[in-house]
Design a protein around this motif. Sequence first.
Motif, PDB file in Angstrom:
ATOM      1  N   ILE A  58       0.695  -1.137  -0.193  1.00 22.32           N
ATOM      2  CA  ILE A  58       0.076  -0.062   0.364  1.00 22.32           C
ATOM      3  C   ILE A  58       1.158   1.171   0.382  1.00 22.32           C
ATOM      4  O   ILE A  58       0.891   2.828  -0.611  1.00 22.32           O
ATOM      5  N   ASN A  59       2.029   1.220   0.834  1.00 22.59           N
ATOM      6  CA  ASN A  59       2.576   2.585   0.775  1.00 22.59           C
ATOM      7  C   ASN A  59       3.728   2.171  -0.546  1.00 22.59           C
ATOM      8  O   ASN A  59       3.705   3.917  -1.051  1.00 22.59           O
ATOM      9  N   GLY A  60       4.133   1.556  -1.259  1.00 22.37           N
ATOM     10  CA  GLY A  60       4.435   1.688  -2.058  1.00 22.37           C
ATOM     11  C   GLY A  60       3.580   2.305  -3.384  1.00 22.37           C
ATOM     12  O   GLY A  60       4.542   2.768  -4.510  1.00 22.37           O
ATOM     13  N   LEU A  61       2.565   1.859  -3.247  1.00 24.12           N
ATOM     14  CA  LEU A  61       1.965   2.312  -3.887  1.00 24.12           C
ATOM     15  C   LEU A  61       1.439   4.349  -4.163  1.00 24.12           C
ATOM     16  O   LEU A  61       1.151   4.517  -5.366  1.00 24.12           O
ATOM     17  N   ALA A  62       1.725   4.397  -3.323  1.00 29.76           N
ATOM     18  CA  ALA A  62       1.361   6.034  -3.191  1.00 29.76           C
ATOM     19  C   ALA A  62       2.537   6.205  -3.148  1.00 29.76           C
ATOM     20  O   ALA A  62       2.197   7.686  -3.621  1.00 29.76           O
ATOM     21  N   LEU A  63       3.899   5.928  -2.764  1.00 29.70           N
ATOM     22  CA  LEU A  63       4.724   6.388  -3.192  1.00 29.70           C
ATOM     23  C   LEU A  63       4.999   6.799  -4.612  1.00 29.70           C
ATOM     24  O   LEU A  63       5.424   7.367  -4.918  1.00 29.70           O
ATOM     25  N   GLN A  64       5.017   5.179  -5.799  1.00 29.56           N
ATOM     26  CA  GLN A  64       4.737   5.339  -7.193  1.00 29.56           C
ATOM     27  C   GLN A  64       3.800   5.997  -7.249  1.00 29.56           C
ATOM     28  O   GLN A  64       4.847   7.103  -7.922  1.00 29.56           O
TER      29      GLN A  64
END
Length: 235
Positions: free
Chosen positions: A80-86
């Motif tokens: 989830i955090n990775g998607l947000a940063l992406q």
Amino acid sequence: MQYKRILLKLSGEALMGNQQYGIDPVRLKEYAQEIKQITEKGVEVAIVIGGGNIFRGLSGASSGMDRVQGDHMGMLATVINGLALQSALENEDVPTRLQSAININEVAEPFIRRKAIRHLEKGRVVIFGGGTGNPYFTTDSAAVLRAIEISADVILKGTRVDGIYTSDPEKDKLATKFDFITFEDVLQKGLKVMDTTAFTLSQENELPIIVFDMNTKGNLLKVISGEKIGTKVNL
């Protein structure tokens, strides 16, 4: 630039900003802008983010939850955090790929080492989600493992503290900062840099770690440029 290819380790808590939980869009945008600065200098950037702002497996286990189930929840939190940063990086026109150690093909590529390296060579930021894909391993371990696999020059651990101290500087005003310290000294002094598994893996593979304050604007670029920011852990 002092480093050509880096692995940036961010804690999930860092994404909270001043909030109690979740993701602060302002902090996310700041991080994306900092990362964009160094990609424009030609630095190849890989990132591992924790999931503690959403869920932490160990704390779930301490309240009676099955540890393996809890760790799987933590892995999903890192995605989830990775998607947000992406999303934040792509809003800054930085090409980004999210790879996951657990198969979620609809939202992230599976982790494939050669593909990750190819993305980096093409100037794309690669975010590694899902930890190592295994319970009982922290995202610190995932960061070191991925850094070794992609032959990163250094691990940059972005925190809210500007380096490694003799004790917690937020609790002890007499704490003094190290500009440079060896792996052996960290272990002998019992200093907390990463968990033991991750730290030992980094030491065995002669992979330096730099702990620095990610929340100060411009610090990431200064570290990459070779300025004495934070604390460097080396052999």
